[in-house]
Motif scaffolding. Structure first.
Motif, PDB file in Angstrom:
ATOM      1  N   UNK A 119     -79.131  85.254   5.464  1.00 39.95           N
ATOM      2  CA  UNK A 119     -78.209  86.283   5.545  1.00 39.95           C
ATOM      3  C   UNK A 119     -76.651  85.566   5.632  1.00 39.95           C
ATOM      4  N   UNK A 120     -76.807  84.805   6.643  1.00 41.98           N
ATOM      5  CA  UNK A 120     -75.558  83.789   7.037  1.00 41.98           C
ATOM      6  C   UNK A 120     -75.137  83.058   5.573  1.00 41.98           C
ATOM      7  N   UNK A 121     -76.046  82.411   4.962  1.00 38.15           N
ATOM      8  CA  UNK A 121     -75.335  81.399   3.856  1.00 38.15           C
ATOM      9  C   UNK A 121     -75.368  82.485   2.549  1.00 38.15           C
ATOM     10  N   UNK A 122     -76.191  83.604   2.489  1.00 40.35           N
ATOM     11  CA  UNK A 122     -76.073  84.303   1.177  1.00 40.35           C
ATOM     12  C   UNK A 122     -74.944  85.445   1.325  1.00 40.35           C
ATOM     13  N   UNK A 123     -74.793  85.905   2.356  1.00 38.70           N
ATOM     14  CA  UNK A 123     -73.897  87.087   2.579  1.00 38.70           C
ATOM     15  C   UNK A 123     -72.623  86.818   3.474  1.00 38.70           C
ATOM     16  N   UNK A 124     -72.895  86.304   4.497  1.00 42.66           N
ATOM     17  CA  UNK A 124     -71.825  86.218   5.618  1.00 42.66           C
ATOM     18  C   UNK A 124     -70.867  85.284   5.074  1.00 42.66           C
ATOM     19  N   UNK A 125     -71.273  83.984   4.938  1.00 37.94           N
ATOM     20  CA  UNK A 125     -70.211  82.763   4.662  1.00 37.94           C
ATOM     21  C   UNK A 125     -69.417  83.334   3.389  1.00 37.94           C
ATOM     22  N   UNK A 126     -70.291  83.859   2.259  1.00 36.03           N
ATOM     23  CA  UNK A 126     -69.599  84.176   0.972  1.00 36.03           C
ATOM     24  C   UNK A 126     -68.383  85.298   1.296  1.00 36.03           C
ATOM     25  N   UNK A 127     -68.659  86.355   2.179  1.00 41.33           N
ATOM     26  CA  UNK A 127     -67.769  87.487   2.647  1.00 41.33           C
ATOM     27  C   UNK A 127     -66.538  86.873   3.347  1.00 41.33           C
ATOM     28  N   UNK A 170     -76.133 101.457  -5.615  1.00 40.20           N
ATOM     29  CA  UNK A 170     -76.814 100.724  -6.170  1.00 40.20           C
ATOM     30  C   UNK A 170     -77.827  99.850  -5.438  1.00 40.20           C
ATOM     31  N   UNK A 171     -78.582  98.994  -6.207  1.00 43.04           N
ATOM     32  CA  UNK A 171     -79.519  98.242  -5.504  1.00 43.04           C
ATOM     33  C   UNK A 171     -78.903  96.833  -4.728  1.00 43.04           C
ATOM     34  N   UNK A 172     -79.281  96.354  -3.991  1.00 39.86           N
ATOM     35  CA  UNK A 172     -78.711  95.399  -3.089  1.00 39.86           C
ATOM     36  C   UNK A 172     -78.844  94.005  -4.024  1.00 39.86           C
ATOM     37  N   UNK A 173     -77.955  93.408  -4.640  1.00 41.10           N
ATOM     38  CA  UNK A 173     -78.171  92.005  -5.210  1.00 41.10           C
ATOM     39  C   UNK A 173     -78.596  90.958  -4.154  1.00 41.10           C
ATOM     40  N   UNK A 174     -78.950  89.784  -4.684  1.00 40.33           N
ATOM     41  CA  UNK A 174     -79.341  88.711  -3.894  1.00 40.33           C
ATOM     42  C   UNK A 174     -78.322  88.015  -3.189  1.00 40.33           C
ATOM     43  N   UNK A 175     -76.959  88.271  -3.315  1.00 36.32           N
ATOM     44  CA  UNK A 175     -75.988  87.689  -2.543  1.00 36.32           C
ATOM     45  C   UNK A 175     -74.614  88.399  -2.505  1.00 36.32           C
ATOM     46  N   UNK A 176     -73.670  87.991  -1.708  1.00 38.55           N
ATOM     47  CA  UNK A 176     -72.402  88.941  -1.763  1.00 38.55           C
ATOM     48  C   UNK A 176     -71.701  88.407  -2.894  1.00 38.55           C
TER      49      UNK A 176
END
Length: 178
Positions: free
Chosen positions: A124-132, A79-85
């Protein structure tokens, strides 16, 4: 007999490479450009490993066409990458290992654009790593592995929910390590 269509494809690729921002930046710096592709092989793809027990991931999420093609060849969903985790987690309906390719740092790294690289890392930290990390804390995910290759060096880190109990370590954003 099919050389003519391949020659046309090669011409299109050369035009694409000539206009690509990475090559324009290389030309401005006085370094050699990537200006062609060498087609080789003319064989068949090996048998897909999708049904073997050794295949690591249930699905792949990426914008990178080559990665998506390999996942499809292996019989895995792509699947295509969404905007955030958060959006990615909402899409996940199956347990197991899932591969997410976050390649938003690749172009600034290739161009040597430190400001854009740093800005994208913060996003990336705000959109992906922190939510993960939050998903790991709440038990939504059980383990998180990060591989960060850059062509010259690489970094790998893995953490499980039990690692979060190490209260003597203060959490820091990923940008501290960059």
């Amino acid at each position: 007999e099919d050389a003519r269509p391949w020659h046309a494809r090669l011409n299109e690729i050369q035009m694409l490479l000539h206009r690509h921002p990475v090559n324009q930046a290389r030309q401005a710096r006085g370094t050699l450009e990537v200006n062609s592709v060498w087609f080789w092989g003319a064989g068949t793809l090996p048998a897909a490993a999708g049904n073997s027990a050794g295949f690591r991931w249930r699905s792949l999420t990426a914008d990178e066409p080559a990665a998506r093609g390999l996942a499809l060849h292996a019989g895995r969903s792509s699947q295509l990458l969404p905007a955030s985790a958060g959006a990615w987690l909402a899409q996940q309906t199956t347990d197991g290992r899932h591969l997410v390719v976050l390649d938003r740092l690749r172009v600034p790294l290739a161009l040597g654009d430190a400001a854009a690289w740093s800005e994208r890392l913060v996003r990336l930290d705000a959109d992906w790593f922190a939510p993960l990390l939050d998903a790991l804390r709440t038990g939504r995910i059980g383990m998180l592995t990060l591989h960060a290759p850059d062509g010259r060096e690489s970094m790998s880190a893995e953490t499980a929910r039990s690692d979060l109990r190490r209260f003597w370590r203060r959490p820091r954003p990923l940008s501290v390590y960059a």
